[in-house]
Structures are given as C-alpha cells and as structure tokens.
Scaffold this motif. Sequence first.
Motif, PDB file in Angstrom:
ATOM      1  N   MET A   1       0.848  -1.200   0.000  1.00 25.28           N
ATOM      2  CA  MET A   1       0.000   0.000   0.000  1.00 25.28           C
ATOM      3  C   MET A   1       0.881   1.247   0.000  1.00 25.28           C
ATOM      4  SD  MET A   1      -3.117  -1.144   0.055  1.00 25.28           S
ATOM      5  CE  MET A   1      -4.262   0.005   0.835  1.00 25.28           C
ATOM      6  N   THR A   2       0.326   2.327  -0.522  1.00 22.95           N
ATOM      7  CA  THR A   2       1.097   3.539  -0.768  1.00 22.95           C
ATOM      8  C   THR A   2       0.579   4.688   0.089  1.00 22.95           C
ATOM      9  OG1 THR A   2       1.497   2.848  -3.052  1.00 22.95           O
ATOM     10  CG2 THR A   2       1.778   5.181  -2.572  1.00 22.95           C
ATOM     11  N   VAL A   3       1.473   5.619   0.400  1.00 17.70           N
ATOM     12  CA  VAL A   3       1.111   6.874   1.049  1.00 17.70           C
ATOM     13  C   VAL A   3       1.236   7.978   0.013  1.00 17.70           C
ATOM     14  CG1 VAL A   3       1.608   8.498   2.896  1.00 17.70           C
ATOM     15  CG2 VAL A   3       1.960   6.045   3.269  1.00 17.70           C
ATOM     16  N   LEU A   4       0.166   8.741  -0.181  1.00 13.83           N
ATOM     17  CA  LEU A   4       0.176   9.870  -1.102  1.00 13.83           C
ATOM     18  C   LEU A   4       0.443  11.140  -0.311  1.00 13.83           C
ATOM     19  CD1 LEU A   4      -0.493  10.822  -4.082  1.00 13.83           C
ATOM     20  CD2 LEU A   4      -2.777  11.318  -3.209  1.00 13.83           C
ATOM     21  N   VAL A   5       1.465  11.892  -0.714  1.00 13.60           N
ATOM     22  CA  VAL A   5       1.815  13.142  -0.036  1.00 13.60           C
ATOM     23  C   VAL A   5       1.662  14.284  -1.025  1.00 13.60           C
ATOM     24  CG1 VAL A   5       3.588  14.429   1.217  1.00 13.60           C
ATOM     25  CG2 VAL A   5       3.449  11.934   1.463  1.00 13.60           C
ATOM     26  N   VAL A   6       0.781  15.229  -0.721  1.00 13.76           N
ATOM     27  CA  VAL A   6       0.650  16.433  -1.541  1.00 13.76           C
ATOM     28  C   VAL A   6       1.337  17.580  -0.802  1.00 13.76           C
ATOM     29  CG1 VAL A   6      -1.465  15.634  -2.634  1.00 13.76           C
ATOM     30  CG2 VAL A   6      -1.619  17.013  -0.576  1.00 13.76           C
ATOM     31  N   GLY A   7       1.920  18.487  -1.590  1.00 13.76           N
ATOM     32  CA  GLY A   7       2.791  19.483  -0.969  1.00 13.76           C
ATOM     33  C   GLY A   7       4.123  18.864  -0.596  1.00 13.76           C
ATOM     34  N   ALA A   8       4.512  17.829  -1.347  1.00 14.78           N
ATOM     35  CA  ALA A   8       5.688  17.046  -0.978  1.00 14.78           C
ATOM     36  C   ALA A   8       6.997  17.780  -1.202  1.00 14.78           C
ATOM     37  CB  ALA A   8       5.699  15.726  -1.769  1.00 14.78           C
ATOM     38  N   SER A   9       6.975  18.845  -1.985  1.00 15.41           N
ATOM     39  CA  SER A   9       8.215  19.584  -2.227  1.00 15.41           C
ATOM     40  C   SER A   9       8.400  20.734  -1.258  1.00 15.41           C
ATOM     41  CB  SER A   9       8.243  20.113  -3.667  1.00 15.41           C
ATOM     42  OG  SER A   9       7.121  20.949  -3.911  1.00 15.41           O
ATOM     43  N   GLY A  24      10.379   2.415   5.212  1.00 17.02           N
ATOM     44  CA  GLY A  24      10.048   1.349   4.278  1.00 17.02           C
ATOM     45  C   GLY A  24       8.723   1.502   3.581  1.00 17.02           C
ATOM     46  N   GLU A  25       8.118   2.700   3.632  1.00 13.95           N
ATOM     47  CA  GLU A  25       6.834   2.933   2.984  1.00 13.95           C
ATOM     48  C   GLU A  25       7.035   3.267   1.498  1.00 13.95           C
ATOM     49  OE1 GLU A  25       3.770   2.734   4.463  1.00 13.95           O
ATOM     50  OE2 GLU A  25       4.775   2.052   6.288  1.00 13.95           O
ATOM     51  N   SER A  26       6.063   2.899   0.683  1.00 12.06           N
ATOM     52  CA  SER A  26       6.017   3.355  -0.702  1.00 12.06           C
ATOM     53  C   SER A  26       5.270   4.683  -0.734  1.00 12.06           C
ATOM     54  CB  SER A  26       5.303   2.339  -1.589  1.00 12.06           C
ATOM     55  OG  SER A  26       6.034   1.126  -1.652  1.00 12.06           O
ATOM     56  N   VAL A  27       5.828   5.655  -1.440  1.00 14.97           N
ATOM     57  CA  VAL A  27       5.285   7.016  -1.413  1.00 14.97           C
ATOM     58  C   VAL A  27       5.053   7.515  -2.832  1.00 14.97           C
ATOM     59  CG1 VAL A  27       5.709   9.405  -0.701  1.00 14.97           C
ATOM     60  CG2 VAL A  27       6.508   7.513   0.749  1.00 14.97           C
ATOM     61  N   THR A  28       3.892   8.138  -3.030  1.00 11.78           N
ATOM     62  CA  THR A  28       3.637   8.921  -4.233  1.00 11.78           C
ATOM     63  C   THR A  28       3.624  10.380  -3.825  1.00 11.78           C
ATOM     64  OG1 THR A  28       2.334   7.187  -5.312  1.00 11.78           O
ATOM     65  CG2 THR A  28       2.028   9.427  -6.100  1.00 11.78           C
ATOM     66  N   ALA A  29       4.528  11.162  -4.403  1.00 12.58           N
ATOM     67  CA  ALA A  29       4.672  12.570  -4.040  1.00 12.58           C
ATOM     68  C   ALA A  29       4.125  13.445  -5.156  1.00 12.58           C
ATOM     69  CB  ALA A  29       6.144  12.901  -3.791  1.00 12.58           C
TER      70      ALA A  29
END
Length: 249
Positions: A1-9, A24-29
Amino acid sequence: MTVLVVGASGATGRLLVAELLRRGESVTAVVRSPGSLPDSLINQESLSVVQAPILEIDPDELAEYVSGCRAIVSCLGHNLTFKGMYGSPRMLVTDATRRLCEAIRTCRPRDHVKFVLMNTAGNSNRDLDEPLSLGQRFAIGLIRLLVPPHRDNEQAAEYLRTSGSVNGEFIEWAVVRPDTLVDEDRATDYEVHPSPTRSALFNAGKTSRVNVAHFMAELITRDDTWRTWKERMPVIYNKGFSEPGHMAT
C-alpha cells in the motif's frame, strides 16, 4: 500500500517523504516541480513523483493516484509572498482537501483511508472548548479577514471535522497543529497535546518541521498513535515549549 503526499516539495513535505521512505513505505509525491526534491529522494525506487499542481489534476486521474493508498497527507500551504497570500488559488488547502476526499470516495476502498492534514496551532478545534482571550479572539478575527491563508487553514480543518461525507465508511482523519515552525537538522523530543497550551499569537511555542514530519509518519505507520489521535486535532510542540506543568497526552 502507498502513502500519497501532496505538498511534498515544501519544507515539511520533503522531510515527511524522507521519513516515510526511511520506514520502508512506498510514497507517491505530488509536486509542482520535481527539481525541488533532493536527488537522495528522487532516486529511491519506493518513490513515485507526480508533477502537477494538485488543483489542476483531472478528477479521474486523481482517483487513479488515490486508488490503493492507505494514507493521504496534505502538507500544502501558501507561499509567504504577496502573490502567495493574496493571489490564486486562495483556498488551495481547502479545495485540495475536498478533491482528495472526493477521490477517496470514488475509489470506495475496502478499508478506511487515513487523511492527515497539516494545519496550525492558531486554528481552534471547535469540538473542544479551547479558551481564547478577548484579545486573541479579536486578533484572529482580523487575521481571518485580512490573511486568506489563515481562513483557508480553518476551512480545510472544518471540512474534515464536519463533513458527513468524510466522516463515513471510507475516511478517517487527523489534523496536526504545529506552532511556530522552525528548522532543525534532526528530530528531537516533542510533546503532543489535544489543545494549545499557550497562545499561538501572544506567547507562541516552537515546533521543528522535522518533528512535525516524524509525528505525521507516526500517525501513518503506528496504529496505536492513530487510534489516539484520529478525528482529533493534536497540537505539537518541541519539548520545553508547552506550558510548564502541562503533561502531554
């Protein structure tokens, strides 16, 4: 499962992405410009980068990014420039929060999706009787009228707190309220409280961005931390910047 981060920059978003990857998390930035992320993050296999302003992503495309995510974190904020504070989009945080929640409902996930919103200690939790002096009430009223980003933060939190479409079968939420943000090289001891223990306007505390990132990662990765703070608006201070004698909860 993935964590979505908005405002990642952003200044805190980058730290959160790094902390999640370290765990160890999968991230979508989601970022406006991938060049704002350091190479040490960009080159990691567990990171996917979406380059687009969050409010310009097509709803169906946004639902694709949200699908399969177990958590969504918003670290969005307004740049502290005249254009950033008074230009468009004025309701960036609120509108992004609404669109992301709509995308979650479109996906109809089997399990609840955690939604973590980074906010501010200057915003009150209206579920609690958080005492405000007359002077602070007056000052916040002026800020609400004159500083659009503050109103945006308030309304984003209110959307999560009061929307019947959020508080249903698909979404659980927490609103993280740091006080004055400062930069530190590493995470240090911090305290988390249900409400502010000092005035965010007249006696502000300090919260390092790296501590905010650490706490939000704890919310996402630790079930006991999430159970403690879900559907609440915890306030985070660096150790020593809450009221003397007030014990952390």
